[in-house]
Design a protein around this motif. Structure first.
Motif, PDB file in Angstrom:
ATOM      1  N   TYR A 146       0.814  -1.112  -0.044  1.00 36.57           N
ATOM      2  CA  TYR A 146      -0.069   0.028   0.059  1.00 36.57           C
ATOM      3  C   TYR A 146       0.885   1.254  -0.006  1.00 36.57           C
ATOM      4  O   TYR A 146       1.729   1.263   0.834  1.00 36.57           O
ATOM      5  N   LYS A 147       0.570   2.205  -1.024  1.00 38.46           N
ATOM      6  CA  LYS A 147       1.217   3.581  -1.012  1.00 38.46           C
ATOM      7  C   LYS A 147      -0.138   4.601  -0.842  1.00 38.46           C
ATOM      8  O   LYS A 147      -0.836   4.393  -1.694  1.00 38.46           O
ATOM      9  N   GLU A 148       0.281   5.641  -0.215  1.00 39.10           N
ATOM     10  CA  GLU A 148      -0.616   6.639  -0.031  1.00 39.10           C
ATOM     11  C   GLU A 148      -0.660   7.316  -1.422  1.00 39.10           C
ATOM     12  O   GLU A 148       0.169   7.449  -2.314  1.00 39.10           O
ATOM     13  N   ASP A 149      -1.889   7.923  -1.776  1.00 38.94           N
ATOM     14  CA  ASP A 149      -2.208   8.738  -2.829  1.00 38.94           C
ATOM     15  C   ASP A 149      -2.048   7.878  -4.346  1.00 38.94           C
ATOM     16  O   ASP A 149      -1.642   8.358  -5.257  1.00 38.94           O
ATOM     17  N   THR A 150      -2.277   6.621  -4.164  1.00 39.97           N
ATOM     18  CA  THR A 150      -2.324   5.765  -5.408  1.00 39.97           C
ATOM     19  C   THR A 150      -3.746   4.934  -5.230  1.00 39.97           C
ATOM     20  O   THR A 150      -4.349   4.679  -4.094  1.00 39.97           O
ATOM     21  N   TYR A 166     -13.699   4.761  -8.089  1.00 36.44           N
ATOM     22  CA  TYR A 166     -12.807   5.801  -7.553  1.00 36.44           C
ATOM     23  C   TYR A 166     -12.600   6.444  -8.811  1.00 36.44           C
ATOM     24  O   TYR A 166     -12.675   6.080  -9.901  1.00 36.44           O
ATOM     25  N   HIS A 168      -9.625   9.171 -10.659  1.00 33.27           N
ATOM     26  CA  HIS A 168      -8.064   9.372 -10.835  1.00 33.27           C
ATOM     27  C   HIS A 168      -7.997  10.763 -10.247  1.00 33.27           C
ATOM     28  O   HIS A 168      -8.346  11.826 -10.524  1.00 33.27           O
TER      29      HIS A 168
END
Length: 168
Positions: A146-150, A166, A168
């Motif tokens: 998990y990576k934020e803002d992706t 969601y 983009h």
């Protein structure tokens, strides 16, 4: 006994708020003269009514627990890591939990996201109890990090995931 004291304190606070509000709503003792015509021509700032007191809910200590930092274990009692964050959608609905998985003492670990429905809280009675994840260590280790803002890739138990729209 303790819960009765808390409920009594809440009741006193609500009665106090109600009496202060009633005092604010009572007519003032002296009439207020109307403002001059120039003041009436200015944009009106309407007097705001006092907001109602907040609602109060009392939750028993055995009925709810915080989960951040809680240990997560598989059904086979494998260590799955700790919950470090909770992901909600735009409506505020809890969708997933972020687990700091693998490594030792935070070294070599990575964050993965699991579906909220894959977590079981039934046996959680105190802070030392673990939350159970309906996945095994092999399944979780294959999950992407998990990576934020992706875009969030959520790992779920078989058949429990629903599409998550969601933009983009």
């Amino acid at each position: 006994m303790r819960s009765r004291v808390i409920i009594s304190l809440v009741a006193v606070a609500l009665v106090t708020c109600a009496s202060v509000r009633a005092a604010d709503d009572s007519p003032s003792p002296s009439p207020t003269p109307s403002p001059p015509a120039a003041a009436q021509a200015a944009p009106k700032e309407q007097a705001k009514e006092p907001s109602p007191p907040p609602s109060v809910t009392v939750i028993g200590a055995r009925d709810a627990h915080g989960i951040l930092g809680r240990d997560v274990r598989s059904a086979a009692n494998e260590d799955m890591g700790r919950i470090v964050d909770v992901i909600v959608d735009r409506d505020g609905k809890v969708r997933a939990a972020v687990i700091d998985f693998g490594g030792f003492l935070g070294v070599g670990s990575r964050k993965i996201v699991v579906d909220w429905k894959a977590l079981r809280f039934a046996g959680v009675n105190n802070k030392s109890d673990s939350i159970v994840l309906d996945l095994n260590k092999q399944q979780v280790s294959a999950a992407p990090e998990y990576k934020e803002d992706t875009p969030v890739i959520v790992l779920g138990a078989a058949g429990s995931l629903q599409p998550w729209d969601y933009e983009h």
